[in-house]
Design a protein around this motif. Sequence first.
Motif, PDB file in Angstrom:
ATOM      1  N   CYS A 177       0.828  -1.206   0.000  1.00 60.76           N
ATOM      2  CA  CYS A 177       0.000   0.000   0.000  1.00 60.76           C
ATOM      3  C   CYS A 177       0.865   1.261   0.000  1.00 60.76           C
ATOM      4  CB  CYS A 177      -0.900   0.029   1.238  1.00 60.76           C
ATOM      5  SG  CYS A 177      -2.253  -1.139   1.204  1.00 60.76           S
ATOM      6  N   PRO A 178       0.466   2.280  -0.758  1.00 63.71           N
ATOM      7  CA  PRO A 178       1.199   3.553  -0.732  1.00 63.71           C
ATOM      8  C   PRO A 178       1.152   4.192   0.644  1.00 63.71           C
ATOM      9  CG  PRO A 178      -0.341   3.463  -2.574  1.00 63.71           C
ATOM     10  CD  PRO A 178      -0.675   2.311  -1.686  1.00 63.71           C
ATOM     11  N   ALA A 179       2.238   4.827   1.036  1.00 65.60           N
ATOM     12  CA  ALA A 179       2.265   5.606   2.273  1.00 65.60           C
ATOM     13  C   ALA A 179       1.650   6.974   1.999  1.00 65.60           C
ATOM     14  CB  ALA A 179       3.699   5.741   2.764  1.00 65.60           C
ATOM     15  N   ALA A 195      -1.910  12.210  -4.234  1.00 64.21           N
ATOM     16  CA  ALA A 195      -3.298  11.789  -4.446  1.00 64.21           C
ATOM     17  C   ALA A 195      -3.462  11.112  -5.805  1.00 64.21           C
ATOM     18  CB  ALA A 195      -4.222  12.995  -4.340  1.00 64.21           C
ATOM     19  N   GLN A 196      -2.799  11.626  -6.843  1.00 60.81           N
ATOM     20  CA  GLN A 196      -2.934  11.021  -8.158  1.00 60.81           C
ATOM     21  C   GLN A 196      -2.267   9.648  -8.209  1.00 60.81           C
ATOM     22  OE1 GLN A 196      -2.284  13.588 -11.452  1.00 60.81           O
ATOM     23  NE2 GLN A 196      -2.605  11.971 -12.950  1.00 60.81           N
ATOM     24  N   GLU A 197      -1.125   9.489  -7.551  1.00 62.38           N
ATOM     25  CA  GLU A 197      -0.487   8.169  -7.499  1.00 62.38           C
ATOM     26  C   GLU A 197      -1.390   7.158  -6.796  1.00 62.38           C
ATOM     27  OE1 GLU A 197       4.316   8.939  -7.326  1.00 62.38           O
ATOM     28  OE2 GLU A 197       3.128   9.465  -5.556  1.00 62.38           O
ATOM     29  N   LEU A 198      -2.055   7.602  -5.744  1.00 65.93           N
ATOM     30  CA  LEU A 198      -2.972   6.705  -5.031  1.00 65.93           C
ATOM     31  C   LEU A 198      -4.133   6.291  -5.922  1.00 65.93           C
ATOM     32  CD1 LEU A 198      -3.937   5.373  -2.311  1.00 65.93           C
ATOM     33  CD2 LEU A 198      -5.419   7.372  -2.131  1.00 65.93           C
ATOM     34  N   VAL A 205      -5.708  -1.991  -8.146  1.00 70.37           N
ATOM     35  CA  VAL A 205      -6.196  -2.933  -7.129  1.00 70.37           C
ATOM     36  C   VAL A 205      -7.624  -3.377  -7.459  1.00 70.37           C
ATOM     37  CG1 VAL A 205      -6.823  -3.196  -4.700  1.00 70.37           C
ATOM     38  CG2 VAL A 205      -4.687  -2.069  -5.315  1.00 70.37           C
ATOM     39  N   PHE A 206      -8.501  -2.411  -7.796  1.00 70.33           N
ATOM     40  CA  PHE A 206      -9.889  -2.745  -8.101  1.00 70.33           C
ATOM     41  C   PHE A 206      -9.998  -3.621  -9.353  1.00 70.33           C
ATOM     42  CE2 PHE A 206     -11.236   1.533  -6.057  1.00 70.33           C
ATOM     43  CZ  PHE A 206     -11.041   0.985  -4.798  1.00 70.33           C
ATOM     44  N   GLN A 226       6.032   4.591  -4.522  1.00 74.79           N
ATOM     45  CA  GLN A 226       6.852   4.625  -3.307  1.00 74.79           C
ATOM     46  C   GLN A 226       6.780   5.994  -2.649  1.00 74.79           C
ATOM     47  OE1 GLN A 226       8.315   1.901  -2.051  1.00 74.79           O
ATOM     48  NE2 GLN A 226       7.355   0.782  -3.754  1.00 74.79           N
ATOM     49  N   PRO A 227       6.892   6.068  -1.330  1.00 75.88           N
ATOM     50  CA  PRO A 227       7.118   4.964  -0.391  1.00 75.88           C
ATOM     51  C   PRO A 227       5.845   4.141  -0.161  1.00 75.88           C
ATOM     52  CG  PRO A 227       6.863   7.005   0.811  1.00 75.88           C
ATOM     53  CD  PRO A 227       6.868   7.374  -0.647  1.00 75.88           C
ATOM     54  N   SER A 228       6.022   2.923   0.317  1.00 81.51           N
ATOM     55  CA  SER A 228       4.891   2.031   0.536  1.00 81.51           C
ATOM     56  C   SER A 228       5.192   1.108   1.704  1.00 81.51           C
ATOM     57  CB  SER A 228       4.608   1.210  -0.726  1.00 81.51           C
ATOM     58  OG  SER A 228       5.693   0.341  -0.999  1.00 81.51           O
ATOM     59  N   ALA A 229       4.177   0.340   2.084  1.00 82.97           N
ATOM     60  CA  ALA A 229       4.344  -0.634   3.166  1.00 82.97           C
ATOM     61  C   ALA A 229       3.447  -1.831   2.866  1.00 82.97           C
ATOM     62  CB  ALA A 229       3.965  -0.021   4.518  1.00 82.97           C
TER      63      ALA A 229
END
Length: 321
Positions: A177-179, A195-198, A205-206, A226-229
């Motif tokens: 998931c994006p940070a 916000a656009q990267e998300l 994902v959908f 990135q960054p992500s977790a």
Amino acid sequence: MATLRNLREVPRHLLVCEKSNFGHEKSRHRQLVETHYHNYRVSFLIPECGILSKELKSLVMETGPYYSVKNLPLHEFISQEFINTFVKKGACYALTYNTNIDEDNTVALLPNGKLILSLDKDTYEETGLQGRPSQYSGRKVMKFSAEEPTMMSYFSSYQIQEHQPKIALSVLTDLQCPALQSHVLQGEPEVACSAQELLDWLGAVFSHVSLNNEPNNFISTYCCPQPSAIVAKAYLCTITGFLLPEKIGLLLEQLRHYFDEPKLAPWVSLSVQGFADSPVSWRENEHGFRKGGEHLYNFVIFNNQDYWLQMAVGANDDCPP
């Protein structure tokens, strides 16, 4: 060659991103949901969650029903009986189904009682109505959503059928998931994604796209920004049908209160897609298909009650409100 060139062109769109707080007196979240009338799909994603709460699951299961009516004459919408039974109560939505907005005659009924007609040139001239030319190059079955159980009996002389939305529930494991940070809408290198990267990531994902960017994957080279977790579990729910803004508003309110008790997740998201061939997007803003037909919005809800709101339409539509 011209056809090949057109196929290579990526459809353009307008994307508006803003941030606010649900407790702010000027927050627009209710208004934006209530005025996006014709909704086809709703998806929400909850990181660090393996099971839905009883309240959320109950709302998900209560998003229907809606109805389809075949060969319904247009004059039914302006009969006094229909107006008294449905329109004056402000809870009826309708949209022609299986029509192409840029080619066919399309009709939409808004909850404020306005009937939107998007007609081809010949039909427009036959009606004798006064209107304005569509900004789009060109121009069957009706779908309804209404709170009243009288819909079936009212249209009993026609081929009417009740439908329930399709619901897909799944738990995603080991999801990258994006940070995010609620105050950094534009993102910050090595700190938070934008916000656009998300929004791009949520779309992947959908759509159940692989996010691994493996060298032997010839379908998609996309990977998580990135960054992500890595989160052990994430709950994904998708509802597809003819979905009322009122029902979506209840889902949004429930997701707002997801953080009333401490949670591991720093945010949750709620995404809503409109019918591609609806003649309007928000309010009475004209909508066309062209190359994509998109009109959608996405809420990212943070655990401090901040939220991001993203709204997108095709490049030829009016800018989202």
